[in-house]
Design a protein around this motif. Structure first.
Motif, PDB file in Angstrom:
ATOM      1  N   PHE A 280     -24.931  -5.465 -24.061  1.00  0.00           N
ATOM      2  CA  PHE A 280     -24.387  -5.276 -25.406  1.00  0.00           C
ATOM      3  C   PHE A 280     -25.101  -4.138 -26.135  1.00  0.00           C
ATOM      4  CE2 PHE A 280     -23.325  -6.248 -29.779  1.00  0.00           C
ATOM      5  CZ  PHE A 280     -22.076  -6.851 -29.710  1.00  0.00           C
ATOM      6  N   ILE A 281     -26.447  -4.140 -26.027  1.00  0.00           N
ATOM      7  CA  ILE A 281     -27.237  -3.092 -26.702  1.00  0.00           C
ATOM      8  C   ILE A 281     -26.917  -1.723 -26.118  1.00  0.00           C
ATOM      9  CG2 ILE A 281     -29.567  -2.218 -27.073  1.00  0.00           C
ATOM     10  CD1 ILE A 281     -30.508  -5.154 -27.140  1.00  0.00           C
ATOM     11  N   ALA A 282     -26.877  -1.638 -24.789  1.00  0.00           N
ATOM     12  CA  ALA A 282     -26.613  -0.348 -24.137  1.00  0.00           C
ATOM     13  C   ALA A 282     -25.223   0.167 -24.493  1.00  0.00           C
ATOM     14  CB  ALA A 282     -26.750  -0.496 -22.620  1.00  0.00           C
TER      15      ALA A 282
ATOM     16  N   MET B  22     -23.420  -0.565 -27.229  1.00  0.00           N
ATOM     17  CA  MET B  22     -23.396  -0.162 -28.640  1.00  0.00           C
ATOM     18  C   MET B  22     -24.046   1.209 -28.824  1.00  0.00           C
ATOM     19  SD  MET B  22     -22.480  -1.323 -31.733  1.00  0.00           S
ATOM     20  CE  MET B  22     -22.514  -3.127 -31.775  1.00  0.00           C
ATOM     21  N   LEU B  23     -25.195   1.408 -28.189  1.00  0.00           N
ATOM     22  CA  LEU B  23     -25.882   2.703 -28.300  1.00  0.00           C
ATOM     23  C   LEU B  23     -25.049   3.827 -27.701  1.00  0.00           C
ATOM     24  CD1 LEU B  23     -29.566   1.703 -27.414  1.00  0.00           C
ATOM     25  CD2 LEU B  23     -28.686   2.447 -29.641  1.00  0.00           C
TER      26      LEU B  23
ATOM     27  N   ILE C  25     -27.529  -9.335 -23.187  1.00  0.00           N
ATOM     28  CA  ILE C  25     -28.416  -8.678 -24.159  1.00  0.00           C
ATOM     29  C   ILE C  25     -28.567  -7.194 -23.857  1.00  0.00           C
ATOM     30  CG2 ILE C  25     -30.728  -8.661 -25.163  1.00  0.00           C
ATOM     31  CD1 ILE C  25     -30.895 -11.657 -24.581  1.00  0.00           C
ATOM     32  N   PRO C  26     -29.036  -6.808 -22.662  1.00  0.00           N
ATOM     33  CA  PRO C  26     -29.120  -5.373 -22.378  1.00  0.00           C
ATOM     34  C   PRO C  26     -27.749  -4.704 -22.341  1.00  0.00           C
ATOM     35  CG  PRO C  26     -29.526  -6.635 -20.381  1.00  0.00           C
ATOM     36  CD  PRO C  26     -29.531  -7.611 -21.516  1.00  0.00           C
TER      37      PRO C  26
ATOM     38  N   PRO D 249     -18.913  -4.501 -28.317  1.00  0.00           N
ATOM     39  CA  PRO D 249     -19.277  -3.417 -29.230  1.00  0.00           C
ATOM     40  C   PRO D 249     -18.111  -2.471 -29.511  1.00  0.00           C
ATOM     41  CG  PRO D 249     -20.966  -3.720 -27.559  1.00  0.00           C
ATOM     42  CD  PRO D 249     -19.802  -4.556 -27.137  1.00  0.00           C
TER      43      PRO D 249
ATOM     44  N   THR E 131     -27.750 -15.727 -27.667  1.00  0.00           N
ATOM     45  CA  THR E 131     -26.955 -14.503 -27.581  1.00  0.00           C
ATOM     46  C   THR E 131     -25.655 -14.683 -26.803  1.00  0.00           C
ATOM     47  OG1 THR E 131     -28.408 -13.812 -25.756  1.00  0.00           O
ATOM     48  CG2 THR E 131     -28.819 -12.842 -27.924  1.00  0.00           C
TER      49      THR E 131
ATOM     50  N   ALA F 237     -20.189  -7.405 -23.086  1.00  0.00           N
ATOM     51  CA  ALA F 237     -20.838  -6.096 -23.123  1.00  0.00           C
ATOM     52  C   ALA F 237     -19.845  -4.951 -23.018  1.00  0.00           C
ATOM     53  CB  ALA F 237     -21.867  -6.000 -21.996  1.00  0.00           C
TER      54      ALA F 237
END
Length: 501
Positions: free
Chosen positions: A471-473, A475-476, A468-469, A419, A252, A415
């Motif tokens: 990028f996801i956070a 994007m959401l 990882i957390p 996104p 990642t 991060a």
């Protein structure tokens, strides 16, 4: 230290400074020239500039060091980066080149975001500029640490001024040369020196593993494999001892590409949209060769060290040790220059992007809205120096690890901006509220994750890489907030048929 080493190094330093002077005469009259090279980079220069500014000292120090310790399991970082870079060139590069011009001819990432989301323009420029300056100070420090390690390992006791340690002198000399050509020549100097430095880096990463394997004391692939199997059979395994979380944290790294301002700014500066595919092919070829070379250097360098009874106390210095041991002084100097090239190409890019944000997104926005082009260029040069001085303070800890500092900064940018860059270019429904939320949540998640130590150990198991957390956070946050708030119709459709008619 042999005179041949100094000849090669001083020749390299002189070439970099000469390029800076040439660039000053050619392209520093306006802020767009100084900070973006007048959007006139050829595909060759854009490709190698993006690659060289991306890879930094970790390519010749951090990655070989990780391979030296862990074996092929650490190569997943390089594989993840290769995949991420390909998608960055394919998805982001053409759209960013087109849309930064379409949205008010933006010359910095914060300015593009402000133009793309005018309802939150001021907040976006301010927050993004703060994120850039904070994380780039850390990122630049990682390059200075690499420079300090080079001088500490290769020039011990030789360069001694005012009682400074070899490490401190390495930091001072590295930053000093970078500041000269960056302050003088701006973006064009940085890009042209990156091109030359990229060529030097790739050549070094072809020469070094070949000599380690097939030169005196090498023994070739078969002997190296036998030696590594005797030391630890898992060194030649891609998966032995690697958990799913560890594998995921490695691959990642590629997510970070979408949010690295010093890399994607090259996309903004490419001469034309049609040059992007050519630049992508050149850049990916360069990257593949360089990564294979760095991976080979680390893993086969371990075999060489074991076979020849070498005591390598700091694995991140294996490139430096082998350069001095195996080559004629002139070639050793060239290889040291390759390491400095990796370091300097990234530092200069980061200093310039930080300077651009401080100048365009703070000085001109809050202090001197009517500043002349001449004044703006002067302030930009001053900001380059200031960011460099802050990086020196961060890099002053001699126990700093290059790969560790790079991973933190890489995750922060990936991060905070990744996104947002993707969605702002590809999802029309993204709005200003979502953009702010995504940037803040992404950066904050990374910093909190690091502060809690979850990147080293998570829930009793191996650490989870903070990107990882983050990028996801991020994007959401962008998707949820954009859908939950009103669409301000900020997206501007680009009529490509009208553009080409």
């Amino acid at each position: 230290m042999a005179i041949g080493v100094w000849i090669s190094l001083f020749g390299y330093f002189a070439l970099m400074i000469a390029i800076g002077v040439y660039a000053m005469r050619k392209s520093t009259s306006t802020s767009e020239d100084y900070m973006l090279g007048g959007r006139a980079l050829s595909p060759q220069v854009a490709a190698l500039s993006a690659g060289a500014s991306d890879m930094s000292g970790w390519l010749l120090l951090g990655l070989p060091g990780a391979m030296f310790i862990s074996g092929l399991g650490s190569a997943w970082i390089g594989i993840g980066l290769l995949v991420g870079a390909f998608f960055n060139w394919t998805l982001v590069a053409p759209r960013l080149r087109e849309q930064t011009v379409h949205y008010g001819n933006a010359i910095t990432i914060p300015e593009f975001l402000a133009n793309r989301f005018p309802t939150r323009a001021m907040s976006l420029r301010t927050v993004s500029a703060i994120v850039i300056v904070i994380f780039f100070a850390v990122y630049t420090a990682s390059g200075l640490v690499a420079g300090g390690k080079l001088f500490e390992s290769a020039f011990s006791g030789i360069v001694n001024v005012g009682g400074l340690s070899d490490y401190a002198m390495g930091i001072a000399i590295t930053l000093g040369v970078v500041l000269i050509y960056t302050v003088v020549g701006g973006f064009l100097a940085v890009s042209m020196t990156d091109f030359v430095q990229g060529c030097i880096m790739m050549l070094a990463l072809v020469i070094m593993p070949a000599v380690v394997l097939f030169g005196e004391g090498g023994g070739g692939f078969a002997q190296a494999s036998q030696t590594l199997n005797e030391v630890d059979p898992t060194l030649l395994s891609w998966t032995a001892g690697l958990t799913f979380v560890g594998w995921l944290s490695a691959v990642t790294w590629g997510l970070g590409y979408f949010g690295q301002p010093h890399i994607i700014v090259r996309f903004m500066a490419i001469r034309t949209l049609k040059d992007v595919p050519v630049a992508r092919n050149i850049g990916m070829s360069w990257m593949l060769i360089s990564l294979i070379g760095a991976i080979s250097l680390g893993i086969f360098g371990r075999a060489f060290a074991v076979r020849n009874g070498m005591d390598v106390q700091d694995p991140e210095t294996i490139f430096i040790i082998l350069a001095e041991l195996l080559f004629h002084p002139l070639i050793t100097g060239f290889l040291y220059a390759a390491l400095l090239a990796a370091i300097m190409s990234t530092i200069s890019s980061q200093l310039l992007v930080s300077s651009s944000s401080l100048t365009e997104d703070f000085y001109r926005l809050f202090l001197r809205k009517q500043a002349s082009e001449k004044e703006t260029v002067f302030v930009g040069r001053l900001c380059v120096v200031l960011v460099g001085l802050v990086a020196i303070v961060i890099a002053s800890d001699e126990d700093s690890q290059v790969l560790g500092l790079v991973s933190n900064a890489w995750a922060g940018f990936g991060a905070a901006f990744g996104p947002l860059i993707i969605l702002s270019l590809m999802w029309p429904r993204t709005n200003g509220n979502g953009a702010i939320a995504g940037m803040v949540v992404g950066a904050a998640t990374v910093m909190i994750w690091i502060a809690l130590g979850w990147n080293a150990e998570f829930m009793g198991g191996p650490g989870v890489y903070e990107i990882i957390p983050g990028f996801i956070a991020s994007m959401l946050a962008i998707v949820v907030v954009s859908n939950a708030t009103a669409d301000s119709s900020e997206y501007q459709h680009i009529d490509r048929q009208k553009q080409t008619s």
